[in-house]
Motif scaffolding. Structure first.
Motif, PDB file in Angstrom:
ATOM      1  N   TYR A  54       0.830  -1.219   0.000  1.00  0.00           N
ATOM      2  CA  TYR A  54       0.000   0.000   0.000  1.00  0.00           C
ATOM      3  C   TYR A  54       0.858   1.259   0.000  1.00  0.00           C
ATOM      4  O   TYR A  54       1.900   1.298   0.650  1.00  0.00           O
ATOM      5  N   SER A  55       0.367   2.261  -0.694  1.00  0.00           N
ATOM      6  CA  SER A  55       0.802   3.626  -0.402  1.00  0.00           C
ATOM      7  C   SER A  55      -0.323   4.237   0.433  1.00  0.00           C
ATOM      8  O   SER A  55      -1.491   3.857   0.290  1.00  0.00           O
ATOM      9  N   LYS A  75      -1.676  -1.088  -3.698  1.00  0.00           N
ATOM     10  CA  LYS A  75      -2.998  -0.464  -3.592  1.00  0.00           C
ATOM     11  C   LYS A  75      -2.848   0.939  -3.011  1.00  0.00           C
ATOM     12  O   LYS A  75      -1.902   1.228  -2.276  1.00  0.00           O
ATOM     13  N   ILE A  76      -3.807   1.784  -3.347  1.00  0.00           N
ATOM     14  CA  ILE A  76      -3.776   3.170  -2.879  1.00  0.00           C
ATOM     15  C   ILE A  76      -4.725   3.316  -1.696  1.00  0.00           C
ATOM     16  O   ILE A  76      -5.932   3.084  -1.829  1.00  0.00           O
ATOM     17  N   ALA A  77      -4.154   3.673  -0.546  1.00  0.00           N
ATOM     18  CA  ALA A  77      -4.972   3.933   0.643  1.00  0.00           C
ATOM     19  C   ALA A  77      -4.916   5.422   0.955  1.00  0.00           C
ATOM     20  O   ALA A  77      -3.883   6.069   0.756  1.00  0.00           O
ATOM     21  N   GLY A  78      -6.011   5.942   1.456  1.00  0.00           N
ATOM     22  CA  GLY A  78      -6.059   7.361   1.810  1.00  0.00           C
ATOM     23  C   GLY A  78      -7.370   7.660   2.520  1.00  0.00           C
ATOM     24  O   GLY A  78      -8.276   6.817   2.530  1.00  0.00           O
ATOM     25  N   VAL A 110      -8.852   6.080  -5.019  1.00  0.00           N
ATOM     26  CA  VAL A 110      -8.393   5.419  -3.790  1.00  0.00           C
ATOM     27  C   VAL A 110      -8.996   4.016  -3.695  1.00  0.00           C
ATOM     28  O   VAL A 110     -10.201   3.834  -3.867  1.00  0.00           O
ATOM     29  N   ASP A 111      -8.154   3.014  -3.461  1.00  0.00           N
ATOM     30  CA  ASP A 111      -8.615   1.621  -3.359  1.00  0.00           C
ATOM     31  C   ASP A 111      -9.157   1.311  -1.969  1.00  0.00           C
ATOM     32  O   ASP A 111     -10.092   0.526  -1.826  1.00  0.00           O
TER      33      ASP A 111
END
Ligand code: FE2
Length: 249
Positions: A52-53, A76-79, A88-89
């Motif tokens: 993750y980022s 995966k994109i976390a935010g 955002v995933d």
């Protein structure tokens, strides 16, 4: 937990690499697009796979590497879920711990610098983004910022963490690396030292900071999880330099 603090000098941004020794998976907090090769090199040197980022907020001073990392290594994109970015995933919310192997992050909604800003607590550390910097804080005059809201976030959420909790900010402009909750309560000239809400609002209103030179490009680009604008003026080309290089092969 494997832990590295990485510095990007153009925007003075700290990126944090967290690695799980059991699963060999990793998270990058606030990765910067121009430093993507360095970050991928660190991950490979440590034998970690980026899962993750995770951004603390929609940045105005650099382009996040989230989307480019996803393209390069499938992370995966976390935010923050509150920002409702379609790219955002995994949407992060307060009260819902974010876990990857042995890494456990406790998200704290800390608005005031931006309205969607989050800090992340991991055991004895807190990644404070721009809500709390070492003897400073992020500005509150853009992106739905609000000094009174930031004061509340810092005092109610961050200053209620244990005194010995280590403060890792998203930026430092004076070659400092880490602080602690106790140190910020005692020494932060804006938010600590017993400053009242009214004093803090006065300090923030009187900063007279220049208009952020990259904000008009960075915010739209980061609302797409890290797209470099096509119309970037030459004088700002360095903010996307590395990606342009890699696109050219
Ligand atoms: Fe920021």
């Amino acid at each position: 937990m494997i832990f590295c603090q990485l510095f990007e000098p153009l925007s003075s941004t700290y990126t944090y690499l967290l690695g799980c020794e059991e699963t060999a998976q990793a998270i990058l907090i606030d990765p910067v697009i121009v430093a993507i090769e360095r970050d991928l090199g660190e991950l490979s040197r440590l034998g970690l796979r980026l899962a993750y980022s995770l951004d603390t907020h929609i940045h105005a001073d650099h382009i996040t590497a989230a989307l480019e990392l996803k393209k390069r290594v499938g992370s995966k994109i976390a935010g923050p879920a509150i920002d409702r970015l379609p790219c955002v995933d995994v949407g992060i919310e307060e009260g819902r711990p974010f876990q990857l192997g042995a890494i456990l992050l406790k998200p704290l909604h800390t608005p005031g610098h931006t309205d969607g800003h989050f800090a992340y607590v991991s055991d004895e550390r807190v990644f404070t983004g721009d809500a709390l910097l070492i003897e400073g804080c992020g500005r509150t005059d853009f992106q739905n910022g609000d000094a009174a809201v930031l004061y509340k976030s810092v005092h109610e959420k961050l200053f209620s963490l244990p005194d010995d909790c280590l403060v890792y900010p998203a930026h430092d402009y004076n070659k400092r690396h880490v602080s602690s909750i106790a140190q910020e309560k005692e020494r932060n000239p804006r938010l600590g030292e017993g400053r009242t809400l009214e004093q803090f609002q006065g300090i923030m209103a009187g900063l007279n900071l220049p208009y952020p030179k990259f904000i008009d490009h960075a915010v739209p680009g980061n609302r797409q999880c890290g797209v470099c604008p096509a119309d970037l003026p030459d004088k700002l080309a360095q903010y996307c330099a590395k990606m342009t290089d890699s696109q050219q092969g």
